[in-house]
Design an enzyme around this catalytic site. Structure first.
Site, mmCIF file in Angstrom:
data_model
loop_
_atom_site.group_PDB
_atom_site.id
_atom_site.type_symbol
_atom_site.label_atom_id
_atom_site.label_comp_id
_atom_site.label_asym_id
_atom_site.label_seq_id
_atom_site.Cartn_x
_atom_site.Cartn_y
_atom_site.Cartn_z
ATOM 1 N N GLY A 9 6.815 1.052 -8.979
ATOM 2 C CA GLY A 9 5.791 1.996 -8.536
ATOM 3 C C GLY A 9 4.828 1.455 -7.507
ATOM 4 O O GLY A 9 3.624 1.670 -7.625
ATOM 5 N N CYS A 11 -32.376 -7.886 -10.869
ATOM 6 C CA CYS A 11 -32.832 -8.196 -9.508
ATOM 7 C C CYS A 11 -32.903 -6.975 -8.587
ATOM 8 O O CYS A 11 -33.335 -7.099 -7.441
ATOM 9 C CB CYS A 11 -31.934 -9.272 -8.885
ATOM 10 S SG CYS A 11 -30.317 -8.662 -8.431
ATOM 11 N N HIS A 22 -5.921 -7.002 -7.723
ATOM 12 C CA HIS A 22 -6.922 -6.155 -7.059
ATOM 13 C C HIS A 22 -8.110 -5.852 -7.970
ATOM 14 O O HIS A 22 -8.840 -4.890 -7.751
ATOM 15 C CB HIS A 22 -6.280 -4.854 -6.553
ATOM 16 C CG HIS A 22 -5.321 -5.075 -5.419
ATOM 17 N ND1 HIS A 22 -4.408 -4.147 -4.997
ATOM 18 C CD2 HIS A 22 -5.132 -6.158 -4.613
ATOM 19 C CE1 HIS A 22 -3.697 -4.640 -3.988
ATOM 20 N NE2 HIS A 22 -4.119 -5.859 -3.739
ATOM 21 N N CYS A 30 -29.008 -3.349 -10.418
ATOM 22 C CA CYS A 30 -29.141 -4.401 -11.421
ATOM 23 C C CYS A 30 -30.540 -4.373 -12.039
ATOM 24 O O CYS A 30 -31.538 -4.305 -11.322
ATOM 25 C CB CYS A 30 -28.893 -5.747 -10.734
ATOM 26 S SG CYS A 30 -29.085 -7.160 -11.827
ATOM 27 N N CYS A 75 -27.587 -11.036 -7.853
ATOM 28 C CA CYS A 75 -27.663 -12.190 -8.777
ATOM 29 C C CYS A 75 -26.356 -12.458 -9.512
ATOM 30 O O CYS A 75 -26.265 -13.423 -10.274
ATOM 31 C CB CYS A 75 -28.797 -11.995 -9.778
ATOM 32 S SG CYS A 75 -28.483 -10.694 -10.992
HETATM 33 P P1 NAD Z 1 0.790 3.316 -3.519
HETATM 34 O O1 NAD Z 1 0.008 4.549 -3.841
HETATM 35 O O2 NAD Z 1 0.749 2.801 -2.136
HETATM 36 O O3 NAD Z 1 2.325 3.561 -3.885
HETATM 37 C C1 NAD Z 1 2.710 4.079 -5.124
HETATM 38 C C2 NAD Z 1 4.200 4.359 -5.064
HETATM 39 O O4 NAD Z 1 4.633 4.758 -6.359
HETATM 40 C C3 NAD Z 1 4.554 5.489 -4.096
HETATM 41 O O5 NAD Z 1 5.637 5.084 -3.286
HETATM 42 C C4 NAD Z 1 4.951 6.641 -5.021
HETATM 43 O O6 NAD Z 1 5.949 7.463 -4.466
HETATM 44 C C5 NAD Z 1 5.460 5.905 -6.243
HETATM 45 N N1 NAD Z 1 5.325 6.655 -7.491
HETATM 46 C C6 NAD Z 1 4.336 7.491 -7.868
HETATM 47 N N2 NAD Z 1 4.540 7.951 -9.117
HETATM 48 C C7 NAD Z 1 5.720 7.416 -9.531
HETATM 49 C C8 NAD Z 1 6.473 7.532 -10.730
HETATM 50 N N3 NAD Z 1 6.065 8.268 -11.761
HETATM 51 N N4 NAD Z 1 7.638 6.840 -10.837
HETATM 52 C C9 NAD Z 1 8.077 6.077 -9.790
HETATM 53 N N5 NAD Z 1 7.391 5.934 -8.629
HETATM 54 C C10 NAD Z 1 6.221 6.586 -8.508
HETATM 55 O O7 NAD Z 1 0.367 2.222 -4.573
HETATM 56 P P2 NAD Z 1 0.308 0.647 -4.456
HETATM 57 O O8 NAD Z 1 1.514 0.129 -3.769
HETATM 58 O O9 NAD Z 1 -0.031 0.152 -5.803
HETATM 59 O O10 NAD Z 1 -0.917 0.353 -3.493
HETATM 60 C C11 NAD Z 1 -2.090 1.101 -3.636
HETATM 61 C C12 NAD Z 1 -3.368 0.345 -3.930
HETATM 62 O O11 NAD Z 1 -4.192 1.268 -4.622
HETATM 63 C C13 NAD Z 1 -3.240 -0.813 -4.844
HETATM 64 O O12 NAD Z 1 -3.859 -1.844 -4.189
HETATM 65 C C14 NAD Z 1 -4.030 -0.455 -6.117
HETATM 66 O O13 NAD Z 1 -5.028 -1.443 -6.321
HETATM 67 C C15 NAD Z 1 -4.784 0.786 -5.795
HETATM 68 N N6 NAD Z 1 -4.678 1.887 -6.786
HETATM 69 C C16 NAD Z 1 -4.615 1.609 -8.118
HETATM 70 C C17 NAD Z 1 -4.514 2.655 -9.033
HETATM 71 C C18 NAD Z 1 -4.448 2.312 -10.503
HETATM 72 O O14 NAD Z 1 -5.022 1.319 -10.923
HETATM 73 N N7 NAD Z 1 -3.731 3.102 -11.318
HETATM 74 C C19 NAD Z 1 -4.451 3.983 -8.596
HETATM 75 C C20 NAD Z 1 -4.525 4.227 -7.219
HETATM 76 C C21 NAD Z 1 -4.638 3.165 -6.312
#
Ligand code: NAD
Length: 270
Positions: A207, A170, A133, A167, A144
């Protein structure tokens, strides 16, 4: 190992055995691995989405970004992004990222497929991190295609108050290299993630609610190829039916215990 109950302890021992026996183990991680670093997830109990009122898809969509960038939408996009940016800047890898990093360095994990954009796996010591992602670390001009670093972008937004950032070559808007809803995923990263999923013999899902496609298909592909599936998440996921082992606990507690069990078993067998 007094932080978890006996049933979880037994599962941790089994996960350690699987890691030691496997030849091609991969991690599939989601936002839940970074909550203990202070970055909120989307769908967990304290997640960004959970706290919002239903217009989140619009805000995090590429159309919503472009509308906000043109000044046609509300200023909600910056309201949403600013606290997240501040958290990304101050976050540090937590005990789960570091345990994954150590397992990688021990040669027990071949790749880390992550849906996260936060760079914390790399900072926790893992390599071969496949960011399906995107990443917040870089940005691209929507015209650009000139590349900018996160630091350059922050300089424009935070210091010069330029939102959206444009940018200097551009004049088009600059977008972080994070995949917004409605955008295509980086094709090379996705192809690699799917290939690892089809060829792994063990997948540890850490997670993730496993509702964001196409990456939510990765455990299905791994299962079809005969891999063992382990899901560690503090609540149920959409793919629990595929799992050989499920632990519903915090990753910051469980992953260091998995590492400890692996190290103990490897030491006693050498
Ligand atoms: P999600 O938020 O849908 O699910 C996260 C899961 O992790 C939940 O079920 C939650 O209960 C669980 N969780 C939270 N803290 C936890 C812990 N300490 N231990 C165990 N489990 C825990 O996340 P997803 O499935 O990654 O999808 C969300 C989208 O959001 C992704 O596409 C991602 O790109 C983006 N995102 C990324 C970040 C990041 O980079 N840190 C943060 C938020 C969202």
């Amino acid at each position: 190992m007094n932080e978890v109950d006996n049933e979880t302890r037994e599962k941790i021992e089994k996960i350690a055995d699987l890691l030691i026996q496997s030849k091609n183990a991969v991690i599939l991680s989601g936002a839940g691995i970074s909550t203990e670093s202070g970055i909120p997830d989307f769908r967990g109990p304290d997640g960004l989405w959970t706290q919002m009122d239903g217009n989140e898809m619009d805000l995090a969509s590429i159309d919503g970004f472009e509308r906000a960038a043109r000044g046609e939408g509300s200023s909600n996009l910056l309201d949403l992004l600013q606290p997240l940016i501040e958290k990304l800047m101050t976050a540090r890898p937590n005990r789960a990222h570091k345990a994954v990093g150590k397992l990688y360095k021990m040669g027990l994990i071949k790749a880390v497929i992550t849906q996260n954009i936060d760079n914390l796996h790399q900072r926790g010591g893992a390599r071969n991190v496949i960011e399906v992602h995107g990443t917040y670390k870089t940005a691209t001009c929507m015209g650009c295609k000139k590349k900018y670093s996160f630091e350059q972008l922050i300089g424009m937004v935070m210091e010069k108050g330029m939102f959206p950032p444009v940018c200097k070559e551009c004049g088009n808007f600059i977008k972080p290299d994070v995949v917004f809803f409605g955008e295509s995923l980086p094709p090379i990263a996705v192809a690699k993630a799917m290939e690892y999923s089809k060829t792994c013999d063990l997948m540890l899902v850490l997670g993730s609610s496993l509702v964001v496609y196409p990456i939510a298909m990765a455990p299905n592909l791994a299962k079809q190829a005969g891999a063992k599936i382990v899901i560690i998440n503090n609540e149920q996921t959409d793919k629990d039916h595929l799992a050989d082992i499920i632990i519903n606990e915090s990753l910051g507690v469980v992953m260091p215990l998995v590492l400890e069990a692996v190290q103990r078993k490897m030491k006693s067998s050498s």
